[in-house]
Write a protein that holds these residues in place. Structure first.
Motif, PDB file in Angstrom:
ATOM      1  N   LYS A 158      -7.926   2.392 -14.054  1.00  0.00           N
ATOM      2  CA  LYS A 158      -7.042   2.970 -15.076  1.00  0.00           C
ATOM      3  C   LYS A 158      -6.030   1.918 -15.553  1.00  0.00           C
ATOM      4  O   LYS A 158      -5.550   1.961 -16.663  1.00  0.00           O
ATOM      5  N   TRP A 159      -5.671   1.048 -14.645  1.00  0.00           N
ATOM      6  CA  TRP A 159      -4.744  -0.025 -15.005  1.00  0.00           C
ATOM      7  C   TRP A 159      -5.424  -1.381 -14.743  1.00  0.00           C
ATOM      8  O   TRP A 159      -6.411  -1.448 -13.999  1.00  0.00           O
ATOM      9  N   THR A 160      -4.903  -2.432 -15.342  1.00  0.00           N
ATOM     10  CA  THR A 160      -5.414  -3.782 -15.076  1.00  0.00           C
ATOM     11  C   THR A 160      -4.445  -4.476 -14.123  1.00  0.00           C
ATOM     12  O   THR A 160      -3.312  -4.030 -13.944  1.00  0.00           O
ATOM     13  N   TRP A 161      -4.880  -5.558 -13.516  1.00  0.00           N
ATOM     14  CA  TRP A 161      -3.991  -6.326 -12.630  1.00  0.00           C
ATOM     15  C   TRP A 161      -4.113  -7.816 -12.922  1.00  0.00           C
ATOM     16  O   TRP A 161      -5.116  -8.261 -13.493  1.00  0.00           O
ATOM     17  N   VAL A 162      -3.084  -8.530 -12.502  1.00  0.00           N
ATOM     18  CA  VAL A 162      -3.126  -9.996 -12.516  1.00  0.00           C
ATOM     19  C   VAL A 162      -2.425 -10.473 -11.247  1.00  0.00           C
ATOM     20  O   VAL A 162      -1.418  -9.895 -10.833  1.00  0.00           O
ATOM     21  N   SER A 205       0.831  -1.214   0.000  1.00  0.00           N
ATOM     22  CA  SER A 205       0.000   0.000   0.000  1.00  0.00           C
ATOM     23  C   SER A 205       0.864   1.262   0.000  1.00  0.00           C
ATOM     24  O   SER A 205       0.552   2.239  -0.698  1.00  0.00           O
ATOM     25  N   ASN A 206       1.978   1.247   0.759  1.00  0.00           N
ATOM     26  CA  ASN A 206       2.866   2.424   0.734  1.00  0.00           C
ATOM     27  C   ASN A 206       3.468   2.624  -0.655  1.00  0.00           C
ATOM     28  O   ASN A 206       3.641   3.751  -1.115  1.00  0.00           O
ATOM     29  N   PHE A 207       3.776   1.513  -1.303  1.00  0.00           N
ATOM     30  CA  PHE A 207       4.345   1.606  -2.657  1.00  0.00           C
ATOM     31  C   PHE A 207       3.305   2.208  -3.617  1.00  0.00           C
ATOM     32  O   PHE A 207       3.626   3.096  -4.412  1.00  0.00           O
ATOM     33  N   LEU A 208       2.064   1.736  -3.511  1.00  0.00           N
ATOM     34  CA  LEU A 208       1.014   2.277  -4.390  1.00  0.00           C
ATOM     35  C   LEU A 208       0.805   3.765  -4.100  1.00  0.00           C
ATOM     36  O   LEU A 208       0.657   4.580  -5.025  1.00  0.00           O
ATOM     37  N   ASP A 209       0.817   4.132  -2.806  1.00  0.00           N
ATOM     38  CA  ASP A 209       0.689   5.558  -2.459  1.00  0.00           C
ATOM     39  C   ASP A 209       1.829   6.357  -3.078  1.00  0.00           C
ATOM     40  O   ASP A 209       1.615   7.451  -3.621  1.00  0.00           O
ATOM     41  N   ALA A 210       3.039   5.792  -2.979  1.00  0.00           N
ATOM     42  CA  ALA A 210       4.209   6.492  -3.516  1.00  0.00           C
ATOM     43  C   ALA A 210       4.118   6.631  -5.037  1.00  0.00           C
ATOM     44  O   ALA A 210       4.478   7.674  -5.601  1.00  0.00           O
ATOM     45  N   LEU A 211       3.607   5.602  -5.704  1.00  0.00           N
ATOM     46  CA  LEU A 211       3.457   5.667  -7.167  1.00  0.00           C
ATOM     47  C   LEU A 211       2.506   6.798  -7.534  1.00  0.00           C
ATOM     48  O   LEU A 211       2.744   7.570  -8.472  1.00  0.00           O
ATOM     49  N   LYS A 241     -13.067 -18.433  11.285  1.00  0.00           N
ATOM     50  CA  LYS A 241     -12.611 -17.737  12.510  1.00  0.00           C
ATOM     51  C   LYS A 241     -11.318 -18.296  13.112  1.00  0.00           C
ATOM     52  O   LYS A 241     -10.519 -17.554  13.656  1.00  0.00           O
ATOM     53  N   ASP A 242     -11.126 -19.607  13.024  1.00  0.00           N
ATOM     54  CA  ASP A 242      -9.963 -20.188  13.701  1.00  0.00           C
ATOM     55  C   ASP A 242      -8.718 -20.235  12.809  1.00  0.00           C
ATOM     56  O   ASP A 242      -7.720 -20.843  13.163  1.00  0.00           O
ATOM     57  N   ARG A 243      -8.793 -19.606  11.634  1.00  0.00           N
ATOM     58  CA  ARG A 243      -7.627 -19.685  10.748  1.00  0.00           C
ATOM     59  C   ARG A 243      -6.763 -18.423  10.855  1.00  0.00           C
ATOM     60  O   ARG A 243      -7.289 -17.345  11.121  1.00  0.00           O
ATOM     61  N   PRO A 244      -5.448 -18.569  10.641  1.00  0.00           N
ATOM     62  CA  PRO A 244      -4.567 -17.391  10.763  1.00  0.00           C
ATOM     63  C   PRO A 244      -4.741 -16.434   9.592  1.00  0.00           C
ATOM     64  O   PRO A 244      -5.257 -16.823   8.537  1.00  0.00           O
ATOM     65  N   PRO A 245      -4.300 -15.178   9.761  1.00  0.00           N
ATOM     66  CA  PRO A 245      -4.343 -14.225   8.634  1.00  0.00           C
ATOM     67  C   PRO A 245      -3.459 -14.726   7.494  1.00  0.00           C
ATOM     68  O   PRO A 245      -2.559 -15.541   7.709  1.00  0.00           O
ATOM     69  N   ASN A 246      -3.739 -14.247   6.297  1.00  0.00           N
ATOM     70  CA  ASN A 246      -2.974 -14.655   5.117  1.00  0.00           C
ATOM     71  C   ASN A 246      -2.569 -13.384   4.380  1.00  0.00           C
ATOM     72  O   ASN A 246      -3.427 -12.626   3.932  1.00  0.00           O
ATOM     73  N   PHE A 247      -1.250 -13.152   4.270  1.00  0.00           N
ATOM     74  CA  PHE A 247      -0.830 -11.860   3.688  1.00  0.00           C
ATOM     75  C   PHE A 247      -1.215 -11.723   2.220  1.00  0.00           C
ATOM     76  O   PHE A 247      -1.363 -10.620   1.691  1.00  0.00           O
ATOM     77  N   TYR A 248      -1.423 -12.847   1.535  1.00  0.00           N
ATOM     78  CA  TYR A 248      -1.866 -12.740   0.137  1.00  0.00           C
ATOM     79  C   TYR A 248      -3.252 -12.096   0.057  1.00  0.00           C
ATOM     80  O   TYR A 248      -3.536 -11.326  -0.865  1.00  0.00           O
ATOM     81  N   TYR A 249      -4.128 -12.436   1.015  1.00  0.00           N
ATOM     82  CA  TYR A 249      -5.475 -11.875   0.994  1.00  0.00           C
ATOM     83  C   TYR A 249      -5.395 -10.356   1.207  1.00  0.00           C
ATOM     84  O   TYR A 249      -6.056  -9.575   0.530  1.00  0.00           O
ATOM     85  N   THR A 250      -4.530  -9.983   2.164  1.00  0.00           N
ATOM     86  CA  THR A 250      -4.363  -8.555   2.459  1.00  0.00           C
ATOM     87  C   THR A 250      -3.877  -7.833   1.197  1.00  0.00           C
ATOM     88  O   THR A 250      -4.426  -6.805   0.796  1.00  0.00           O
ATOM     89  N   GLN A 251      -2.852  -8.392   0.562  1.00  0.00           N
ATOM     90  CA  GLN A 251      -2.268  -7.714  -0.610  1.00  0.00           C
ATOM     91  C   GLN A 251      -3.265  -7.618  -1.769  1.00  0.00           C
ATOM     92  O   GLN A 251      -3.371  -6.580  -2.422  1.00  0.00           O
ATOM     93  N   GLN A 252      -3.994  -8.695  -2.004  1.00  0.00           N
ATOM     94  CA  GLN A 252      -4.919  -8.667  -3.155  1.00  0.00           C
ATOM     95  C   GLN A 252      -6.028  -7.636  -2.941  1.00  0.00           C
ATOM     96  O   GLN A 252      -6.453  -6.958  -3.863  1.00  0.00           O
ATOM     97  N   ARG A 253      -6.486  -7.539  -1.687  1.00  0.00           N
ATOM     98  CA  ARG A 253      -7.557  -6.562  -1.419  1.00  0.00           C
ATOM     99  C   ARG A 253      -7.037  -5.140  -1.583  1.00  0.00           C
ATOM    100  O   ARG A 253      -7.738  -4.272  -2.083  1.00  0.00           O
ATOM    101  N   ILE A 254      -5.801  -4.934  -1.156  1.00  0.00           N
ATOM    102  CA  ILE A 254      -5.194  -3.597  -1.321  1.00  0.00           C
ATOM    103  C   ILE A 254      -5.120  -3.263  -2.813  1.00  0.00           C
ATOM    104  O   ILE A 254      -5.518  -2.178  -3.248  1.00  0.00           O
ATOM    105  N   LEU A 255      -4.613  -4.207  -3.599  1.00  0.00           N
ATOM    106  CA  LEU A 255      -4.455  -3.934  -5.037  1.00  0.00           C
ATOM    107  C   LEU A 255      -5.812  -3.644  -5.690  1.00  0.00           C
ATOM    108  O   LEU A 255      -5.953  -2.694  -6.469  1.00  0.00           O
ATOM    109  N   GLU A 256      -6.817  -4.426  -5.346  1.00  0.00           N
ATOM    110  CA  GLU A 256      -8.144  -4.209  -5.947  1.00  0.00           C
ATOM    111  C   GLU A 256      -8.728  -2.862  -5.513  1.00  0.00           C
ATOM    112  O   GLU A 256      -9.341  -2.160  -6.309  1.00  0.00           O
TER     113      GLU A 256
END
Ligand SMILES: NC(=O)c1ccc[n+]([C@@H]2O[C@H](COP(=O)([O-])OP(=O)(O)OC[C@H]3O[C@@H](n4cnc5c(N)ncnc54)[C@H](OP(=O)(O)O)[C@@H]3O)[C@@H](O)[C@H]2O)c1
Length: 416
Positions: free
Chosen positions: A171-175, A95-101, A147-162
């Motif tokens: 304006k841009w596409t993602w994969v 998210s900081n990188f996207l803000d910086a961009l 509820k009993d599962r740990p956080p997953n950083f991929y989920y966090t990152q994908q939601r940020i990107l979307e």
């Protein structure tokens, strides 16, 4: 003409993306970013030091020297054993990188953003998945957020990107890509299968008897699994970046051959000049160490991911036990044995090898890949239906990477 920024350009996936961009004639300029090591010396490549953990302000200053690019390949990664912390760190790096961009005007020409994630999307680190894993698996398998599962950083990152993409009116596409255990070259990175495995084989050859014992377990030795060539993954990222049908979608990326350790291991032994024991698992199926060694045994999450759909696939109550990680040789302890260290030092001195290769070996990661008691197979059908024809032979990719490691003095040269 497309131009690109690659973050994590010195890592195992990022480095291969840089190489693929160098070979792609349509890319005229490639800007590589990471904190420490230099990236490629190729004239198309310009490297900048950038800390993705710094503030968006600081990053935007560093980025202001880079002309707006059309493509971004985000391959940076920072490991943390605490999954909540890993989500916080890797989420804020993105998210900081996207803000910086945005602050630096870098998004002006941006057409495509590629984010590298992995098969942990399906919880392969928590236990047995439903095989094959498919991108259209139902939510309870694809987003393991019970509820009993740990956080997953991929989920966090994908939601940020979307979220950022939507806020900027698409304006841009993602994969997003999900590689499996990556076969590729990198120095001092967090998860390196080929370097660690190559060192295990080379040292085994040097030890008395030159036996190549499979440190993991029999279930895994017999299971079918997938692997991902870093080169193939890089080519996939470039393909997805220019394939409109792939826009804003998520893809498994694996080699596409059918493979197993029972096939690969004897080939490893032959390549490194070792023999394999006639009885690879002398203790049978019990959790016993290989004679003369210490074993390791860990239980994974209480419920393997496949349990989420047990009743739907007609296997209700079948997955009540956690999956297990069992290595008949604990690799971390193996690497500290006096005769092993002496064997490495002899090799190092005889072949003028880089001590950093040994110091940076990721024994824990290798133990995980060899010691799980379930198979992990991802489907490539989604990409193939859109026209992806890439394929890699897993053994050939190991051979290719071992040669690169030999050239970099990270493994001793063996005569082919
Ligand atoms: N390796 C595998 O087998 C594998 C398998 C499946 C999925 N994946 C996934 O692939 C993605 C990329 O991982 P990878 O394995 O390619 O990573 P890696 O080889 O460990 O490399 C990480 C890269 O990130 C850079 N980096 C780390 N912290 C940074 C920071 N604060 N600022 C700037 N750059 C930073 C590193 O360079 P510096 O240290 O120089 O900054 C390096 O270039 C991750 O999501 C990972 O989970 C990997």
């Amino acid at each position: 003409m497309p131009t690109a920024i690659v973050t994590g350009a010195t890592g195992i996936t990022g480095r291969a993306v840089v190489d693929a961009l160098i070979k792609a004639p349509e890319y005229t300029e490639i800007y590589t970013l990471s904190r420490s090591q230099k990236s490629s010396e190729h004239p198309k490549v310009k490297h900048a030091t950038l800390d993705l953990q710094s503030s968006a302000e600081e990053m935007s200053k560093a980025l202001s020297h880079i002309p707006p690019v059309t493509h971004i390949y985000f391959c940076a990664y920072l490991a943390d054993p605490d999954e909540g912390e890993a989500a916080r760190i890797n989420g804020s790096m993105l998210s900081n990188f996207l803000d910086a961009l945005i602050k630096s005007g870098q998004t002006r020409e941006l057409k495509h953003f590629s984010l590298t994630c992995g098969l942990k999307q399906y919880g392969v680190h928590q236990g047995q998945p439903k095989n094959p894993m498919r991108e259209d698996d139902e939510d309870s398998l694809f987003w393991l957020e019970q509820k009993d599962r740990p956080p997953n950083f991929y989920y966090t990152q994908q939601r940020i990107l979307e979220k950022y993409t939507a806020e900027h009116h698409n304006k841009w596409t993602w994969v997003v890509t999900y590689p499996q255990d990556v076969i590729g070259f990198a120095k001092a990175n967090f998860m390196n299968l080929a370097t660690s495995l190559g060192l295990y084989c080379a040292v085994s050859k040097e030890l008395e008897g030159s036996k190549l014992i499979f440190p993991g377990n029999k279930d895994n030795y017999l299971a079918f699994n997938g692997w991902t060539s870093a080169r193939l993954h890089a080519n996939f990222c470039l393909w997805a970046g220019k394939t409109p049908k792939a826009n804003n979608q998520r893809f498994n990326v694996i080699n596409g051959d059918t493979q197993s350790w029972q096939d690969l291991w004897p080939r490893m032994a032959a390549r490194f000049g070792c023999t394999i024991p006639e009885k690879m698992f002398p203790s049978g199926d019990e959790f016993k160490a290989y004679p003369g060694y210490e074993s390791s045994h860990t239980k994974l999450h209480d419920r393997p991911p496949v349990a989420e759909v047990a009743d739907k696939i007609g296997l209700k109550d079948e997955f009540k036990k956690p999956s297990e990680l069992f290595c008949q040789i604990d690799l971390e302890k193996w690497a500290k044995r006096p005769e092993v260290i002496q064997a490495w030092e002899r090799l190092r001195d005889r072949h003028n090898l880089d001590q950093a290769a040994w110091d940076g070996a990721t024994w824990n990661f290798l133990g995980f890949l060899l010691g799980r008691n379930y198979s992990c197979v991802a489907s490539m059908s989604k990409a193939r239906k859109l026209g992806w024809t890439g394929y890699a032979d897993t053994w050939d990719e190991f051979e290719h990477t071992f040669k690169e490691l030999e050239d970099a003095k990270m493994l001793p040269l063996v005569q082919a």
